[in-house]
Design an enzyme around this catalytic site. Structure first.
Site, PDB file in Angstrom:
ATOM      1  N   LYS A 180      36.656  31.803  -8.152  1.00  0.00           N
ATOM      2  CA  LYS A 180      36.985  33.195  -7.806  1.00  0.00           C
ATOM      3  C   LYS A 180      38.389  33.205  -7.200  1.00  0.00           C
ATOM      4  CE  LYS A 180      37.192  36.281  -5.119  1.00  0.00           C
ATOM      5  NZ  LYS A 180      38.500  36.986  -4.893  1.00  0.00           N
ATOM      6  N   GLU A 255      38.726  25.179   4.321  1.00  0.00           N
ATOM      7  CA  GLU A 255      40.134  24.932   4.653  1.00  0.00           C
ATOM      8  C   GLU A 255      40.713  26.258   5.108  1.00  0.00           C
ATOM      9  OE1 GLU A 255      42.036  22.797   1.455  1.00  0.00           O
ATOM     10  OE2 GLU A 255      40.850  21.030   1.931  1.00  0.00           O
ATOM     11  N   CYS A 289      49.870  27.237   4.728  1.00  0.00           N
ATOM     12  CA  CYS A 289      48.854  27.021   5.771  1.00  0.00           C
ATOM     13  C   CYS A 289      49.310  25.987   6.794  1.00  0.00           C
ATOM     14  CB  CYS A 289      47.524  26.618   5.153  1.00  0.00           C
ATOM     15  SG  CYS A 289      47.625  25.139   4.157  1.00  0.00           S
ATOM     16  N   GLU A 387      47.904  33.334  13.702  1.00  0.00           N
ATOM     17  CA  GLU A 387      48.536  32.965  12.443  1.00  0.00           C
ATOM     18  C   GLU A 387      49.173  34.212  11.829  1.00  0.00           C
ATOM     19  OE1 GLU A 387      46.115  32.134   8.951  1.00  0.00           O
ATOM     20  OE2 GLU A 387      47.352  30.369   8.577  1.00  0.00           O
TER      21      GLU A 387
HETATM   22  P1  NAD Z   1      41.194  35.489   2.733  1.00  0.00           P
HETATM   23  O1  NAD Z   1      40.248  34.765   3.624  1.00  0.00           O
HETATM   24  O2  NAD Z   1      41.423  36.921   2.935  1.00  0.00           O
HETATM   25  O3  NAD Z   1      40.758  35.336   1.202  1.00  0.00           O
HETATM   26  C1  NAD Z   1      40.584  34.073   0.588  1.00  0.00           C
HETATM   27  C2  NAD Z   1      39.636  34.233  -0.575  1.00  0.00           C
HETATM   28  O4  NAD Z   1      38.356  34.578  -0.083  1.00  0.00           O
HETATM   29  C3  NAD Z   1      40.021  35.338  -1.568  1.00  0.00           C
HETATM   30  O5  NAD Z   1      39.729  34.905  -2.882  1.00  0.00           O
HETATM   31  C4  NAD Z   1      39.096  36.475  -1.159  1.00  0.00           C
HETATM   32  O6  NAD Z   1      38.826  37.365  -2.210  1.00  0.00           O
HETATM   33  C5  NAD Z   1      37.853  35.701  -0.773  1.00  0.00           C
HETATM   34  N1  NAD Z   1      36.911  36.404   0.109  1.00  0.00           N
HETATM   35  C6  NAD Z   1      37.182  37.366   1.039  1.00  0.00           C
HETATM   36  N2  NAD Z   1      36.025  37.801   1.603  1.00  0.00           N
HETATM   37  C7  NAD Z   1      35.024  37.079   1.042  1.00  0.00           C
HETATM   38  C8  NAD Z   1      33.612  37.069   1.200  1.00  0.00           C
HETATM   39  N3  NAD Z   1      32.983  37.876   2.051  1.00  0.00           N
HETATM   40  N4  NAD Z   1      32.882  36.205   0.457  1.00  0.00           N
HETATM   41  C9  NAD Z   1      33.491  35.363  -0.405  1.00  0.00           C
HETATM   42  N5  NAD Z   1      34.817  35.367  -0.635  1.00  0.00           N
HETATM   43  C10 NAD Z   1      35.586  36.198   0.098  1.00  0.00           C
HETATM   44  O7  NAD Z   1      42.542  34.638   2.825  1.00  0.00           O
HETATM   45  P2  NAD Z   1      43.937  34.987   2.177  1.00  0.00           P
HETATM   46  O8  NAD Z   1      44.553  36.083   2.996  1.00  0.00           O
HETATM   47  O9  NAD Z   1      43.771  35.135   0.702  1.00  0.00           O
HETATM   48  O10 NAD Z   1      44.722  33.622   2.414  1.00  0.00           O
HETATM   49  C11 NAD Z   1      45.485  33.347   3.534  1.00  0.00           C
HETATM   50  C12 NAD Z   1      44.714  32.417   4.445  1.00  0.00           C
HETATM   51  O11 NAD Z   1      44.408  31.200   3.768  1.00  0.00           O
HETATM   52  C13 NAD Z   1      45.527  31.998   5.647  1.00  0.00           C
HETATM   53  O12 NAD Z   1      44.725  32.084   6.798  1.00  0.00           O
HETATM   54  C14 NAD Z   1      45.871  30.539   5.362  1.00  0.00           C
HETATM   55  O13 NAD Z   1      46.089  29.736   6.486  1.00  0.00           O
HETATM   56  C15 NAD Z   1      44.666  30.098   4.615  1.00  0.00           C
HETATM   57  N6  NAD Z   1      44.964  28.890   3.843  1.00  0.00           N
HETATM   58  C16 NAD Z   1      44.450  27.703   4.297  1.00  0.00           C
HETATM   59  C17 NAD Z   1      44.734  26.519   3.627  1.00  0.00           C
HETATM   60  C18 NAD Z   1      44.170  25.209   4.108  1.00  0.00           C
HETATM   61  O14 NAD Z   1      44.150  24.273   3.325  1.00  0.00           O
HETATM   62  N7  NAD Z   1      43.722  25.096   5.341  1.00  0.00           N
HETATM   63  C19 NAD Z   1      45.531  26.554   2.480  1.00  0.00           C
HETATM   64  C20 NAD Z   1      46.046  27.788   2.058  1.00  0.00           C
HETATM   65  C21 NAD Z   1      45.738  28.958   2.748  1.00  0.00           C
END
Ligand code: NAD
Length: 497
Positions: A180, A255, A289, A387
């Site tokens: 997804k 992550e 991240c 963040e």
């Molecule tokens: P997000 O949590 O808003 O979304 C991530 C994914 O989760 C998207 O595909 C979204 O559609 C999905 N999602 C949202 N709600 C959900 C639910 N209830 N059930 C299942 N899936 C759901 O994050 P974002 O804004 O897309 O990404 C940015 C974040 O990602 C930042 O906090 C960043 O630090 C983190 N990130 C972490 C790493 C790591 O390896 N630690 C790497 C890259 C990004």
């Protein structure tokens, strides 16, 4: 000015059982280009019915893929890597156009995506299983089998690379998957069907369902046919998904977010530290991240270091993502842009803005921000604690190692940390004292894909990378064998009444 648009599809659909598909109920979402915020395509808006179909396809494909020999799976992974490399230019152009990443950096991410497949092809053919002997009497060995259908949920920063980071080990381990992608950046994922088909991945082994998190993502997390979820995204979403996984007793790898410190001592190689700080905070538009977004500098060096970082931040070329000269592109989406601007506003109340923080005059539309540097940021400031995930850097001075470690550990996150000093014993001391899953000493963020990747505290649960990923996607089974004559204790030989 909008960047030159690569020829993109106007409709992006799911890919289920080797076939393209619209959402079961026909709904779509607009996809916008961050340089203009105008919609340029519609993506299928999936929900439970689409996820159910994709999980069925993945379950049907599972037995054959799981039974495929390791070396054969590895060959398929190498072919995927070849095919990704063959499409390098188109992939980088799609990623840059859709997410706003500068094209030069999008090219680097495209190369990393191919490397991920080569890496896990190597891991699966070289990784052994374990055997334990108890003298001559008893042997125990451990075999690992793929867990089943893996649910992969990915964010919008470096979308394709992060998808490959999950797809490669899942496929290497013998899982089939439902992916997804993030709803803001679905374009590069539209290349998977062509790449995977060309590479000979059987239909149903990889399925892609687009849509929002609360609809498509949640349906995947809740589906009883999916025993494990690998999630990369924000801490808030991760916490929610982990709760849902608990209801279904699913394995989960999380992550999550970060607010990583860079600790710079006065004896550091200052030129290299400045380069690394500017690169770590502002490359990938600050949407990284592991970005070193809090820079703690030993007091004697603080003023000079702040000036040098600010000067370089002011010199960053902000511009259209397709321009090869661009170093910082537009932020991914107008909602995210507003959120980052809100942090800049808070920052101006909490600390001293040294440079940037506004829209560059030559870029009147799109999500452009001149990278911001704040100094004397107190530890309880929001821009120190939260963040931001954009090009906003917080600097603060420290006196001595103890205060450095205290400040480094003063947030709820623990993803990465960086230390700059010419005293290597001190470098290691700080590395061991900082609460982080990954620490770099006198180095920018250079990965070794075999090492565990992930964070402590609110930055994650579990580790992926090399054998750690294979651990996650497989279920171990211990088999115990008597090698000598079996001599179980004899019960029930007492006198009969
Ligand atoms: P997000 O949590 O808003 O979304 C991530 C994914 O989760 C998207 O595909 C979204 O559609 C999905 N999602 C949202 N709600 C959900 C639910 N209830 N059930 C299942 N899936 C759901 O994050 P974002 O804004 O897309 O990404 C940015 C974040 O990602 C930042 O906090 C960043 O630090 C983190 N990130 C972490 C790493 C790591 O390896 N630690 C790497 C890259 C990004």
């Amino acid at each position: 000015m909008s960047p030159a648009a690569p020829p993109t599809p106007s409709a992006i659909g799911h890919w289920i059982g080797g076939e393209g598909a619209d959402a079961a109920d026909g709904r779509t979402l607009d996809v916008t280009d961050p340089a203009s915020n105008r919609p340029y395509a519609q993506v299928a808006r999936g929900g439970p019915a689409d996820v159910a179909q994709a999980v069925d396809a993945a379950r049907t494909a599972f037995p054959d893929w799981a039974a495929t020999a390791h070396h054969e799976r590895a060959r398929v992974l190498h072919r995927i890597a070849d095919t990704v490399e063959d499409r390098h230019d188109r992939l980088a152009a799609f990623e840059s156009y859709d997410s706003g990443l500068p094209i030069g950096q999008a090219r680097g991410q495209a190369r990393r995506a191919a490397e991920n497949f080569r890496h896990f092809a190597g891991v699966i053919t070289t990784l052994g299983e374990e055997a334990f002997r108890q003298g001559e009497e008893q042997l125990s060995y451990v075999v690992r089998g793929p867990k089943g259908v893996a649910g992969l949920i990915t964010p919008w920063n470096t979308p394709f690379m992060l998808q490959s980071w999950k797809l490669a080990p899942a496929l290497a381990a013998g899982c089939t998957v439902v992916l997804k992608p993030a709803e803001w950046t679905p374009l590069s994922a539209s290349l998977w069907p062509e790449i995977l088909t060309t590479a000979g991945v059987p239909a149903g082994v990889v399925n892609v369902v687009h849509g929002t998190g609360p609809e498509a993502g949640q349906a995947l997390v809740d589906h009883p046919g999916v025993p494990l979820i690998s999630f990369t995204g924000s801490t808030t979403t991760g916490r929610h998904i982990l709760r849902s996984c608990a209801d279904h007793l699913k394995a989960a790898s999380m992550e999550l977010g970060g607010k990583s410190p860079v600790v710079v001592f006065a004896d550091a190689d200052i030129g290299a530290a400045v380069d690394a700080v500017v690169f770590g905070a502002f490359s990938l538009n600050g949407e990284r991240c592991t970005a070193g977004s809090r820079v703690l500098v030993e007091r004697p060096l603080y003023e000079e270091f702040t000036c040098r970082v600010a000067e370089r931040a002011a010199g960053l070329r902000v511009g259209p993502p397709a321009d090869p000269a661009t170093e910082v592109g537009p932020l991914v989406h107008s909602d995210h842009y507003r959120r980052v601007l809100e942090y800049v506003r808070h920052g101006c109340e909490e600390a001293r803005l040294v440079t940037g923080g506004g829209r560059p005059a030559h870029l009147p539309e799109g999500n452009y921000l001149q990278p911001a540097v704040f100094a004397e940021v107190p530890r309880d400031a929001r821009i120190f604690q939260e963040e931001i995930f954009g090009p906003v850097l917080a600097l603060a001075p420290f006196d001595g190692e103890e205060e450095a470690v205290g400040l480094a550990n003063a947030t709820r996150y623990g993803l990465a940390a960086y230390v700059w000093t010419s005293d290597l014993r001190r470098g290691h001391r700080i590395a061991h004292a900082v609460d982080a899953g990954m620490v770099w000493i006198n180095s920018h963020n250079v990965r070794d894909l075999r090492t565990p990747f992930g964070g402590a505290k609110a930055s994650g649960v579990g580790r992926e990378g090399g054998a750690h990923s294979i651990d996650f996607y497989t279920e171990p089974k211990s088999v115990h064998v008597a090698l000598g004559e079996a001599r179980p204790p004899r019960l029930g030989e007492g006198a009969r009444p």
